[in-house]
Enzyme design. Sequence first.
Site: not given
Ligand code: NAD
Ligand code: GLY
Length: 363
Positions: A123, A145, A187, A229, A239, A244, A248, A251, A255, A268
Amino acid sequence: MPTRTLRVDLKERGYDITIGSGTLAQCPQFLSERCGTSHVVLITDSVVDELYADAVGDLFVDAGLEVELLVIEAGEESKNAETLIDLWQTMLAEGADRGSVVAAVGGGVVGDIAGFVAATFARGVPFFQIPTTLLAQVDSSVGGKVGINLPEAKNIVGAFWQPLGVLIDVDVLSTLPANEFAAGMAEVVKYGVIMDLPFFEYLESHVEAINARDSEALQYVVERCCRLKADVVEEDEREESGRRAILNYGHTFAHAFEAATEYGQLLHGEAVAMGMVCASRLAERIGMIDAKSTERQVKLLEALSLPTQPLEFDSEEIYRLMWHDKKVAEGKLRFVLPNRLGEVILTSDVKSGDVIAVLNGQD
Ligand code: NAD
Ligand code: GLY
């Protein structure tokens, strides 16, 4: 440049974001200063494990803590219910309980799923973010998030679960593949357009240093993005007010581009770069901004090796896909549009003909 700490002030509980060079070595101290646990569950992916997480695990052991290192397969495909169940079961088998702490060492995929594990196991247990991609450092690790994808929809199951702290080491960005680095920069540019003209101008004048991954430039960029942020999240954590939603920008288009290419062709951030230019051209068409403001975004994004033309695809189909977006409110498509560089508004008052004209690249 000295290590900097920012504060995120939230209604229930705030937290620190520490940003610097070489800060990974401070992980055990950072955690133990913020919670009293002796059992840490480190969650990482198969790429980051070898590069950094295994060494971070050793630091915790050296500091006298009990550590489980759980490694998921790298990539978006892992952000699903099967991985989540596997993580819950492994934690249980390894003796994790309410006294344990989860720390995510990785990109946004690791941060999102580890955060959701933390939000749900027993939990809810405390959680730390140690982001290793540029996207995770400037966006996903801040704001709470967390969640997973279903085959039908991305990020559709999740929670708001704020970390107890975020520890950022910009040195880890040196190993990031070029396309992943550029995707994170999309971003970064977004923050300049939506809320900070001087920051946008800083990016325009520091492209060379940023592309060279100069440590000082990166520390400044990451710090500014985290502050911006955090400001938005402090105002509208869940949001609810619409504030917030400005995060986007680009976006709604992005998307649809990602869906049209079945999430397999574009990162992305690449889709966001194309989407921001589309949103800015849409703002131009309805008389909100001048063409020069869009051209400045195009020039900056191109200098950062990002795509800026709309996806070559049937524009009517892209328009249809936009309606599947989570941001469709009360039966209307919602867009975040700039009314000058550094300020955006949220609007549903957009004609389909203008959206389709932008997708077709018409002036
Ligand atoms: P990811 O986590 O898939 O990382 C991209 C690649 O880089 C992976 O292969 C990873 O293994 C590699 N990697 C990570 N760190 C590294 C480093 N220092 N050196 C070499 N390789 C490295 O992708 P991302 O772009 O970091 O994240 C995308 C995800 O984030 C999506 O799922 C998206 O929905 C999510 N996201 C969430 C929020 C939120 O507010 N929670 C906001 C934006 C995106
Ligand atoms: N990446 C959008 C948010 O965190 O709200």
